[in-house]
Design an enzyme around this catalytic site. Structure first.
Site, mmCIF file in Angstrom:
data_model
loop_
_atom_site.group_PDB
_atom_site.id
_atom_site.type_symbol
_atom_site.label_atom_id
_atom_site.label_comp_id
_atom_site.label_asym_id
_atom_site.label_seq_id
_atom_site.Cartn_x
_atom_site.Cartn_y
_atom_site.Cartn_z
ATOM 1 C CG HIS A 171 38.886 16.593 -28.968
ATOM 2 N ND1 HIS A 171 39.323 17.790 -29.496
ATOM 3 C CD2 HIS A 171 38.274 15.942 -29.998
ATOM 4 C CE1 HIS A 171 38.995 17.848 -30.773
ATOM 5 N NE2 HIS A 171 38.358 16.732 -31.104
ATOM 6 C CD GLU A 172 36.796 12.388 -29.850
ATOM 7 O OE1 GLU A 172 35.674 12.541 -30.385
ATOM 8 O OE2 GLU A 172 37.866 12.652 -30.428
ATOM 9 C CG HIS A 175 33.492 16.374 -31.043
ATOM 10 N ND1 HIS A 175 33.399 17.520 -31.802
ATOM 11 C CD2 HIS A 175 34.757 15.914 -31.222
ATOM 12 C CE1 HIS A 175 34.552 17.745 -32.402
ATOM 13 N NE2 HIS A 175 35.398 16.788 -32.061
ATOM 14 C CD GLU A 246 37.632 18.009 -34.779
ATOM 15 O OE1 GLU A 246 38.521 17.776 -33.942
ATOM 16 O OE2 GLU A 246 36.610 17.304 -34.886
#
Length: 356
Positions: A171-172, A175, A246
Site C-alpha cells: 500500500h505504501e 503511494h 487511498e
C-alpha cells in the site's frame, strides 16, 4: 476485487478533483473582487454623487494581490516541506531507521521492503520504524523515489502476520510509485496559501488599532469571508483527493501481493483495535494524509474533511462484502518466509478481472 477498474476510477476522480481545485482558486478571485467591491461601495462609493466608481486598476490589483498570497504561500510551504526529504519528515514523526540486525520483526520488515521493491520495480525506500506507537499504522514520505521512506509502527510489527505486513508495505509503495506523497505536499502548500489570504483579512479587521477606519475594517471582513470559504473548499478538495488516492493504493496493494487477505487483514485488525479503544496517534494535517489509517470524523459535515475513506468501506471494496474485525494475535513467526516475492501481473487484465 476489480482492482484495475478501481485504479482507473480513482485516477479519473483525482483528475476531476484537481480541476475542481483550480476552479476553486478562480472562484476565490471572483469572490474577493466582489467582496471588495461591496466593501468599497459601503464605505465610499455608494455615498458619492454621480454613481459608483472604482479606483483605476481596482480589480487588477485585487486579483494580483490575491494570487500573490495564494501562490506565494504555496511556494513558501512546499519549499519548507522539500527541505530534508522523506527521512527528515519521518524523523519529525518519531520514526528511526529500522534495525534488522538487532530485532527479528524489523528484519522481517526490511526483507519485505526488499521484496516489494523488486516486485514493483521501484527503488528501495528507506525502511523506518515508529517505535513508540502501538497502533497499527504506516506512512510513506518523500518527493520522489530517491528520498522515499516507508515507515511502520511498532504495533504493526507486533500484530501483523507476514502476509499482512506485505500488504501494508505494498500500500505504501503505491503511494510512492503513483506520486501521492509529492501530490499531497503540493496540495498542503495550496491550502496554506488560501489560509494566508484569510490571515491577511484578519490582520486588517483586528480592532486593537487606534486609528481604525471603517473602510479598512470592511475590507478586512470581506477578505476574511472570501478567504475562509476558499480555505474550506480547498481543504475539502484536498481531503477528497486523498481519499481517492487511498482507494488507488488499496487496489495496487491487492494487485501486487495477489492477496486480499494481506491488506484486508491489516484493516480488519485496525478495526479490532478501534473497538478496543486504541486510536491512531494524532498527527498534523500535513502527515494525516500520508498515514495508512487516520481518525475519522463523527459527524456528516466532518466526513467532508476526512483524509481517508471510512474503514468499513475500504474493507468492503477489498472483499466485496462486509467483514468483521480480526483478532490481533499473530500466527506466524517473526521470520516466516514466503516461497518468493509476490508475483506481479504481466498486464492489465481489464475491468472485469476479479481477484478471488
Amino acid at each position: 476485487m476489480r482492482f484495475f477498474e478501481f485504479q482507473r476510477d480513482a485516477r479519473g476522480e483525482t483528475r476531476r478533483l484537481l480541476l475542481a481545485f483550480g476552479l476553486t482558486v478562480v472562484l476565490l478571485l471572483v469572490a474577493v473582487n466582489a467582496a471588495l467591491a461591496l466593501a468599497w461601495g459601503l464605505s465610499w462609493g455608494f455615498w458619492v454623487p454621480g454613481g459608483l466608481h472604482f479606483p483605476r486598476h481596482f480589480f487588477a490589483v485585487n486579483t494580483g494581490v490575491t494570487l500573490l498570497f495564494v501562490l506565494g504561500g504555496w511556494w513558501v510551504e512546499t519549499s519548507r516541506l522539500a527541505d530534508g526529504g522523506g527521512v527528515r519528515l519521518a524523523e519529525q514523526m518519531g520514526a528511526r531507521p529500522a534495525r534488522p540486525s538487532g530485532d527479528l520483526d524489523e528484519q522481517r520488515f526490511c526483507n519485505i521492503v526488499d521484496e516489494m521493491a523488486i516486485s514493483s520495480g521501484l527503488k528501495r525506500p528507506q525502511a523506518m520504524v515508529v517505535a513508540r506507537d502501538q497502533g497499527i499504522n504506516a506512512f510513506a514520505a518523500g518527493w520522489d523515489e530517491d528520498d522515499a521512506v516507508v515507515a511502520v509502527t511498532q504495533g504493526a510489527l507486533e500484530h501483523l502476520t507476514r502476509e499482512e505486513l506485505q500488504g501494508l508495505v505494498a500500500h505504501e509503495f503505491s503511494h510512492i510509485g503513483e506520486g501521492d506523497t509529492r501530490l499531497n505536499m503540493r496540495l498542503v502548500g495550496m491550502v496554506f496559501g488560501l489560509e494566508m489570504l484569510f490571515r491577511m483579512g484578519q490582520a486588517l479587521f483586528e480592532p486593537d488599532t487606534r486609528d481604525r477606519r471603517m473602510a479598512a475594517a470592511l475590507i478586512g471582513l470581506a477578505i476574511m469571508a472570501a478567504g475562509w470559504l476558499g480555505w474550506l473548499a480547498g481543504h475539502a478538495l484536498q481531503a477528497a483527493v486523498s481519499r481517492q488516492r487511498e482507494y488507488l493504493a488499496d487496489a495496487r496493494a491487492v494487485q501486487w501481493t495477489r492477496s486480499r487477505d494481506g491488506l484486508g487483514g491489516v484493516l480488519r485488525k485496525v478495526l479490532s483495535q478501534r473497538r478496543e479503544g486504541v486510536v491512531p496517534r494524532q498527527a498534523g494535517s500535513m502527515v494525516q494524509h500520508m498515514l495508512l489509517v487516520a481518525n475519522e470524523g463523527s459527524g456528516a459535515a466532518e466526513h467532508w474533511l476526512d483524509s481517508h475513506p471510512p474503514l468499513a468501506l475500504r474493507i468492503r471494496r477489498i472483499y466485496g462484502r462486509d467483514m468483521g474485525p480480526l483478532p490481533l494475535q499473530r500466527e506466524d513467526g517473526p521470520l516466516a518466509q514466503p516461497a518468493g516475492p509476490p508475483p506481479v501481473p504481466a498486464g492489465d487484465g481489464g475491468p472485469g478481472w476479479t481477484l478471488g
